[in-house]
Design an enzyme around this catalytic site. Structure first.
Site, short mmCIF file in Angstrom:
data_model
loop_
_atom_site.label_atom_id
_atom_site.label_comp_id
_atom_site.label_asym_id
_atom_site.label_seq_id
_atom_site.Cartn_x
_atom_site.Cartn_y
_atom_site.Cartn_z
N ALA A 1 30.25 42.92 23.63
CA ALA A 1 30.37 42.61 24.82
C ALA A 1 29.26 42.98 25.54
CB ALA A 1 31.69 43.18 25.47
N GLY B 1 32.65 43.91 20.73
CA GLY B 1 33.17 42.78 20.74
C GLY B 1 32.51 41.93 19.57
N GLU C 1 34.91 42.47 17.05
CA GLU C 1 36.07 41.58 17.33
C GLU C 1 36.07 40.25 17.17
OE1 GLU C 1 35.85 43.99 20.98
OE2 GLU C 1 37.86 44.66 20.50
N GLU D 1 32.59 51.60 21.45
CA GLU D 1 33.24 51.70 22.71
C GLU D 1 33.36 53.14 23.34
OE1 GLU D 1 34.06 49.60 20.61
OE2 GLU D 1 34.33 47.53 21.49
#
Ligand code: CAA
Length: 259
Positions: free
Chosen positions: A65, A110, A113, A133
């Site tokens: 992300a 992300g 993911e 994270e």
């Protein structure tokens, strides 16, 4: 204006490329929006039989992300961002077509993911996966806690998330995160070979298998088996089933029409 997600359709393959190499393809809101536009096209396409997802450049699939964007977010904005990303990844995971990720470098947070939202992952020795994270004071927010647990189990997932350790290609393969480990120059050809093998089979049968495996994994076994039986019976009504079995009996190659 450059698009942050590219979609090219060739020989039945949809090449979906995250195209933001200056930020190692980090998933900004703009990237997520462009990914949704690409998914609109894939969902509407009759030409795409298999989707191959990769990242632009030599270094990264997707490095996560967008940390710079998240740095400025309020909790409410973070909630919106995570929800939007999760809706997008769920759309990707629910595409009728099989999807293959080519992990051509870092697949972190992300990015990992995103790869977990596809059906199959291919990497090489320099592929780096991990969940950084907790080192940023957050947890995986694009469903990593859930999709990784379902793939490799809760205990191994906890270890990966708690330590934020980056795992290289061979170990990612051993853990079951990667389906295939190939040489660097074989990444895309291996994905294309796999896609080609899938495309030889009856499309509706492959689509149904994907759907049943996904939906069934969330149901009690008994109900999931019932679902499989119903899907199987439905496939007996297709022209491709008639063609597939007739071709076997006549000792020839089947020609499927997705009917
Ligand atoms: N968000 C925003 N920008 C990123 C980024 C990210 N996730 N990852 C890399 N970039 C940017 C860098 O800031 C840098 O930009 P500038 O040149 O403008 O400074 C550029 O991409 C190149 O990166 P580096 O110079 O850091 O490259 P490197 O080779 O030295 O390091 C790396 C590579 C180890 C992958 C490092 O970039 C890194 O650690 N990136 C962050 C990885 C990460 O923590 N990902 C998880 C994000 S949180 C998340 O994803 C939450 C969630 O589940 C929702």
């Amino acid at each position: 204006m450059s698009k942050t997600v590219l979609l090219e359709v060739k020989n039945g393959f949809g090449y979906l490329t995250i195209n933001r190499p200056s930020a190692l393809n980090a998933l900004s809101s703009e990237v997520l929006k462009d990914l949704n536009l690409a998914l609109d096209q894939i969902e509407a396409s009759e030409d795409i039989r298999v989707v191959i997802v990769t990242g632009q450049g030599e270094k990264a699939f997707v490095a996560g992300a967008d940390i710079k964007e998240m740095d400025q977010m309020s909790p409410i904005q973070a909630h919106e961002y995570m929800t939007y990303a999760n809706d997008t990844f769920t759309r990707l995971s629910e595409l009728t077509q099989p999807t293959i990720s080519v992990l051509n470098g870092y697949a972190l947070g992300g990015g990992l993911e995103l790869a977990l939202s596809t059906d199959i992952r291919i990497g090489y020795d320099k592929t780096m996966v991990g969940f950084p994270e907790v080192g940023l004071g957050i947890i995986p927010g694009f469903a990593g806690t859930q999709r990784m647990s379902r793939l490799i189990g809760t205990s191994k997932t906890k270890e990966l998330i708690f330590t934020a350790r980056m795992v290289k290609g061979q170990e990612a393969y051993d853990l079951g995160i990667l389906n295939k480990l190939v040489a660097a120059e074989e990444l895309l050809p291996a994905a294309e070979e796999l896609a080609g093998a899938i495309m030889k089979n009856a499309p509706l049968a492959v689509e149904k298998a994907k759907h049943i495996i996904q939906v069934g994994s969330e149901l009690p076994l008994k109900n999931a088996i019932r679902l499989e039986t119903e899907a199987e019976a439905l496939l007996f009504s297709t022209e491709d089933k008639v063609e597939g079995m007739r071709a076997f009996v006549e000792k020839r190659k089947a020609v499927f029409q997705r009917k």
